[in-house]
Design a protein around this motif. Structure first.
Motif, PDB file in Angstrom:
ATOM      1  N   THR A 166     -28.891   9.625  10.215  1.00  0.00           N
ATOM      2  CA  THR A 166     -27.868   8.869  10.933  1.00  0.00           C
ATOM      3  C   THR A 166     -27.912   7.432  10.413  1.00  0.00           C
ATOM      4  O   THR A 166     -28.769   7.090   9.595  1.00  0.00           O
ATOM      5  N   THR A 167     -27.010   6.578  10.915  1.00  0.00           N
ATOM      6  CA  THR A 167     -26.999   5.175  10.475  1.00  0.00           C
ATOM      7  C   THR A 167     -27.680   4.281  11.502  1.00  0.00           C
ATOM      8  O   THR A 167     -27.387   3.091  11.599  1.00  0.00           O
ATOM      9  N   GLY A 168     -28.609   4.884  12.267  1.00  0.00           N
ATOM     10  CA  GLY A 168     -29.371   4.069  13.203  1.00  0.00           C
ATOM     11  C   GLY A 168     -29.398   4.639  14.598  1.00  0.00           C
ATOM     12  O   GLY A 168     -29.734   3.915  15.542  1.00  0.00           O
ATOM     13  N   THR A 169     -29.047   5.921  14.766  1.00  0.00           N
ATOM     14  CA  THR A 169     -29.163   6.556  16.077  1.00  0.00           C
ATOM     15  C   THR A 169     -30.199   7.686  15.969  1.00  0.00           C
ATOM     16  O   THR A 169     -30.940   7.761  14.994  1.00  0.00           O
ATOM     17  N   SER A 170     -30.234   8.586  16.943  1.00  0.00           N
ATOM     18  CA  SER A 170     -31.336   9.556  17.002  1.00  0.00           C
ATOM     19  C   SER A 170     -30.978  10.889  16.367  1.00  0.00           C
ATOM     20  O   SER A 170     -30.002  11.525  16.748  1.00  0.00           O
ATOM     21  N   MET A 171     -31.786  11.322  15.369  1.00  0.00           N
ATOM     22  CA  MET A 171     -31.730  12.671  14.821  1.00  0.00           C
ATOM     23  C   MET A 171     -33.011  13.394  15.242  1.00  0.00           C
ATOM     24  O   MET A 171     -34.113  12.855  15.129  1.00  0.00           O
ATOM     25  N   THR A 172     -32.851  14.637  15.721  1.00  0.00           N
ATOM     26  CA  THR A 172     -34.010  15.404  16.234  1.00  0.00           C
ATOM     27  C   THR A 172     -34.634  16.227  15.117  1.00  0.00           C
ATOM     28  O   THR A 172     -33.930  16.871  14.336  1.00  0.00           O
ATOM     29  N   TYR A 173     -35.973  16.193  15.020  1.00  0.00           N
ATOM     30  CA  TYR A 173     -36.693  17.029  14.065  1.00  0.00           C
ATOM     31  C   TYR A 173     -38.003  17.519  14.699  1.00  0.00           C
ATOM     32  O   TYR A 173     -38.295  17.196  15.856  1.00  0.00           O
ATOM     33  N   THR A 174     -38.773  18.272  13.930  1.00  0.00           N
ATOM     34  CA  THR A 174     -39.986  18.919  14.472  1.00  0.00           C
ATOM     35  C   THR A 174     -41.195  18.543  13.640  1.00  0.00           C
ATOM     36  O   THR A 174     -41.103  18.421  12.416  1.00  0.00           O
ATOM     37  N   ASP A 175     -42.336  18.334  14.309  1.00  0.00           N
ATOM     38  CA  ASP A 175     -43.581  18.058  13.584  1.00  0.00           C
ATOM     39  C   ASP A 175     -43.999  19.306  12.792  1.00  0.00           C
ATOM     40  O   ASP A 175     -43.808  20.445  13.231  1.00  0.00           O
ATOM     41  N   GLY A 176     -44.614  19.092  11.620  1.00  0.00           N
ATOM     42  CA  GLY A 176     -45.110  20.217  10.823  1.00  0.00           C
ATOM     43  C   GLY A 176     -44.493  20.241   9.442  1.00  0.00           C
ATOM     44  O   GLY A 176     -43.561  19.490   9.134  1.00  0.00           O
ATOM     45  N   ASN A 177     -45.064  21.124   8.569  1.00  0.00           N
ATOM     46  CA  ASN A 177     -44.588  21.179   7.192  1.00  0.00           C
ATOM     47  C   ASN A 177     -44.696  22.615   6.666  1.00  0.00           C
ATOM     48  O   ASN A 177     -45.360  22.895   5.688  1.00  0.00           O
ATOM     49  N   THR A 178     -44.053  23.538   7.370  1.00  0.00           N
ATOM     50  CA  THR A 178     -44.077  24.935   6.947  1.00  0.00           C
ATOM     51  C   THR A 178     -42.827  25.216   6.124  1.00  0.00           C
ATOM     52  O   THR A 178     -41.708  25.048   6.622  1.00  0.00           O
ATOM     53  N   PRO A 179     -42.961  25.614   4.845  1.00  0.00           N
ATOM     54  CA  PRO A 179     -41.785  25.879   4.013  1.00  0.00           C
ATOM     55  C   PRO A 179     -40.951  27.028   4.578  1.00  0.00           C
ATOM     56  O   PRO A 179     -41.463  27.935   5.235  1.00  0.00           O
ATOM     57  N   ILE A 180     -39.652  26.971   4.269  1.00  0.00           N
ATOM     58  CA  ILE A 180     -38.710  28.024   4.643  1.00  0.00           C
ATOM     59  C   ILE A 180     -38.005  28.460   3.372  1.00  0.00           C
ATOM     60  O   ILE A 180     -37.548  27.624   2.568  1.00  0.00           O
TER      61      ILE A 180
END
Length: 525
Positions: free
Chosen positions: A475-489
Motif C-alpha cells: 500500500t502507499t502507507g496504510t495497512s496490508m495484512t500478512y502472516t509470520d513465517g517463511n514456508t514456500p508455496i
C-alpha cells in the motif's frame, strides 16, 4: 443685294422729287405777287423750311436697311455652348482654357461670363500657402490682409490664417492679457492664477507666476519637485523615495530598484525576467524565448514537432505531434490503442482472442488471447495475524509465466496498491529502490481482511522458465495484512518463497513474513 440697291435708288429718287416741289410752288408765288420785296421774303422762308426738313429726314431713313439684321443675329447665339464670332467663350465651351492657363498655380474652376465676352475667374486658386494674398483667398500664411486680432474684437494675441486660406484662425487671440483676469483662451493672467499654486504643479512650495502672454505658468519661483527626495505628483520616484516600488513590482525577479535624475525608475540593477532568455524555474518558468533547457517534444511524450514558449515563459506543446494515445502506432511504440501493426494473438503462439495495448504503448497484453497458454492462479493464505504497509517475496518460474493481476489482503477502506518487480531475488534490496520497476498501480476499495481484494492493474509481465523475479506488493502507507513465517508455496508452474514485511516505500525490516494473496497468471509450457 441687287434688289436692295434698286429699292434704295427708287426711294432716293422719290426723296429728290419731293424736295423739288416747294421750289416750283415758290416760283408761282413770285409770279402773282406784285410786291417784289415781300415776295422774296416769303419765298425764302417757305422754301428753306420745307426743303431742309424733308432732306434730313429722308437721309436718316435710308440707313436702316443694312444694320438691323446683323446685330440681332449675333446676340441670340450666346448661350448655345458653342463659340461664335465675336464670342470669347460660350457656356461650357471655354475654347480649351482653364485656370492654370490663365496664371493660377493651384487650378480651380474657370467659368464663362453670361454675355460670352470673357471668363469668370472667381473660383480659380493661385497658391494657398505662398504667403501672398490672391483672389479668392481671405488670407495666406503671413499675409493677413492687414488685419490682426483686434479686428475681431480681441485686445491682443496672434492672428493666424487657416491652412486652406479661406478664413482666419483666432484661437491664439486673447481678450485682455495683462488685466489680471483670466479671460477666454488664457491659462492665467498676471496675479490671477486660476486657483493654481506651486504645489498643484508638483512642487513643494514657492511662488507661482504667469507667462507674459498668459499662455502658461511660470514655475521659476517654485521650490521642491524632482530632486527634493520626496516622490510627488507626476514623479515615479525621487531620490531614495521609490513610492513603495521594487524590482519585482516592475516585472523583475530580483535586484535593487533606483531612481534617475528625472525622477523616473532606473531598473539597471534589476535582474531576471520572463524574456531574458534564461529559464528561472524558481519563478515558475519552464522555458524562456528559445531556451527550453534541453527539452524537446520527446521530453513531453511526443515523437515529432517543435516546442514553443508562451509569453509567460511556459512550455507549449501545440507544435508537437504523434504520441502514445493518438491511436496510431508510431516510432518505437509496440502498439497504440487498437493499432498493433500486423500483430495479433497468433503472433504470440495463441490460436484465438485479441490483443490489448498496455499503458505507455511499450508492450502488448495477451491476456485476452487463448489457445496457447493456460490461465491459472495460485493463493498463499488469508489467515493474516500481522501487518504493515507491504511485503516482498520471490517467484521462480517452472515454465514461462505471464503474470497478470493480484488479489491482496488489506484492511477495510480505500487504498492505493503499487506492484513492483525486479529481475532476480528481492534479497539484499529490501531497503532500496535500486533495480525495482513499478509494474502497475491501482486504487482499491477493500471489504475487510481475511479475503482477497482484486487489484485491477494488469502488469502483463513475462517470466522466462527457470528465472526468479522479486516482487514488492504494497500500500502507499496504510495497512496490508500478512502472516509470520517463511514456508514456500508451489505448484507445477511456480514456487513462491517469502519474505519481508515493513514500511512504505522501501523500508522492509521484518522477517520472516508470508504475503497473503492470490496471483493470476498464464502458464505457457
Amino acid at each position: 443685294m441687287q434688289v436692295k440697291e434698286r429699292e434704295k435708288m427708287q426711294r432716293l429718287l422719290v426723296i429728290i422729287i419731293i424736295a423739288a416741289l416747294p421750289a416750283v410752288v415758290g416760283c408761282a408765288s413770285v409770279d402773282v405777287n406784285p410786291v417784289g420785296g415781300d415776295a422774296d421774303s416769303d419765298s425764302d422762308s417757305d422754301s428753306d423750311s420745307d426743303s431742309d426738313s424733308d432732306t434730313d429726314t429722308d437721309t436718316d431713313v435710308d440707313t436702316d436697311t443694312d444694320t438691323d439684321t446683323d446685330t440681332d443675329t449675333d446676340t441670340d447665339l450666346c448661350g448655345n455652348n458653342t463659340i461664335d464670332s465675336p464670342e470669347v467663350c460660350d457656356g461650357t465651351d471655354l475654347d480649351g482654357q482653364e485656370c492654370s492657363n490663365l496664371g493660377f498655380a493651384d487650378g480651380g474652376v474657370l467659368e464663362c461670363a453670361d454675355e460670352c465676352d470673357g471668363f469668370v475667374m472667381d473660383d480659380c486658386v493661385d497658391g494657398c500657402g505662398n504667403n501672398t494674398l490672391e483672389p479668392p483667398e481671405a488670407c495666406d500664411g503671413t499675409d493677413l490682409a492687414g488685419v490682426d486680432c483686434t479686428y475681431f474684437g480681441y485686445t491682443g494675441g496672434v492672428l493666424e490664417c487657416d491652412t486652406d486660406c479661406d478664413d482666419f484662425n483666432t484661437s491664439s487671440c486673447s481678450d485682455g492679457c495683462g488685466n489680471d483676469t483670466v479671460d477666454f483662451g488664457e491659462i492665467c493672467d498676471g496675479t490671477d492664477l486660476d486657483g493654481q499654486t506651486c504645489t498643484t504643479q508638483g512642487f513643494t512650495g514657492g511662488a507661482l507666476g504667469c507667462s507674459p502672454i498668459c499662455d502658461g505658468f511660470d514655475v521659476t519661483g517654485c521650490t521642491g519637485g524632482c530632486g527634493n527626495g520626496v516622490a510627488e505628483l507626476g514623479e515615479s520616484c525621487d531620490g531614495t523615495d521609490l513610492d513603495g516600488q521594487l524590482c519585482t513590482t516592475q516585472g523583475f525577479y530580483a535586484g535593487t530598484l533606483a531612481c534617475d535624475g528625472s525622477c523616473n525608475f532606473d531598473t539597471g540593477s534589476c535582474s531576471g525576467y520572463c524574456g531574458d532568455g534564461t529559464i528561472d524555474s524558481s519563478h515558475g518558468e519552464t522555458c524562456d524565448g528559445t531556451n527550453f533547457g534541453g527539452d524537446d517534444c520527446s521530453t513531453h511524450g511526443f515523437y515529432t514537432g517543435s516546442l514553443t514558449c508562451s509569453g509567460s515563459c511556459a512550455v507549449s506543446t501545440a507544435g508537437c505531434s504523434e504520441y502514445c494515445g493518438d491511436g496510431i502506432k508510431n516510432g518505437s511504440e509496440q502498439c497504440d490503442g487498437t493499432d498493433f501493426g500486423t500483430d495479433d494473438c497468433t503472433t504470440y503462439g495463441f490460436t484465438s482472442g485479441y490483443l490489448l495495448c498496455d499503458t505507455g504503448c511499450g508492450s502488448i497484453n495477451t491476456s485476452n488471447c487463448s489457445g496457447g497458454c493456460t490461465s491459472s492462479s495460485i493463493t498463499t493464505t488469508y489467515v493474516g495475524g500481522n501487518g504493515f504497509d507491504g511485503n516482498m517475496f520471490n517467484i521462480t518460474a517452472a515454465v514461462e509465466l505471464i503474470i497478470h493481476t493480484f488479489d491482496v489482503n488489506v484492511a477495510s477502506g480505500s487504498h492505493t496498491i503499487e506492484i513492483y518487480y525486479r529481475v532476480g531475488s528481492y534479497v539484499g534490496f529490501t531497503s532500496t529502490s535500486s533495480g525495482w520497476i513499478l509494474a502497475g498501480s491501482s486504487a482499491v476499495s477493500s471489504s475487510g481482511t481475511g479475503s482477497g481484494t482484486p487489484v485491477p492493474a494488469d502488469i502483463n509481465l513475462t517470466i522466462p522458465a527457470g528465472q526468479t523475479y522479486g516482487f514488492y506488493v504494497t500500500t502507499t502507507g496504510t495497512s496490508m495484512t500478512y502472516t509470520d513465517g517463511n514456508t514456500p508455496i508451489s505448484n507445477s508452474d511456480m514456487t513462491l518463497t517469502f519474505g519481508y514485511g515493513g514500511a512504505y516505500p522501501f523500508s522492509l525490516t521484518n522477517t520472516p513474513r508470508t504475503w497473503n494473496g492470490t496471483i493470476h497468471y498464464e502458464a505457457c509450457p
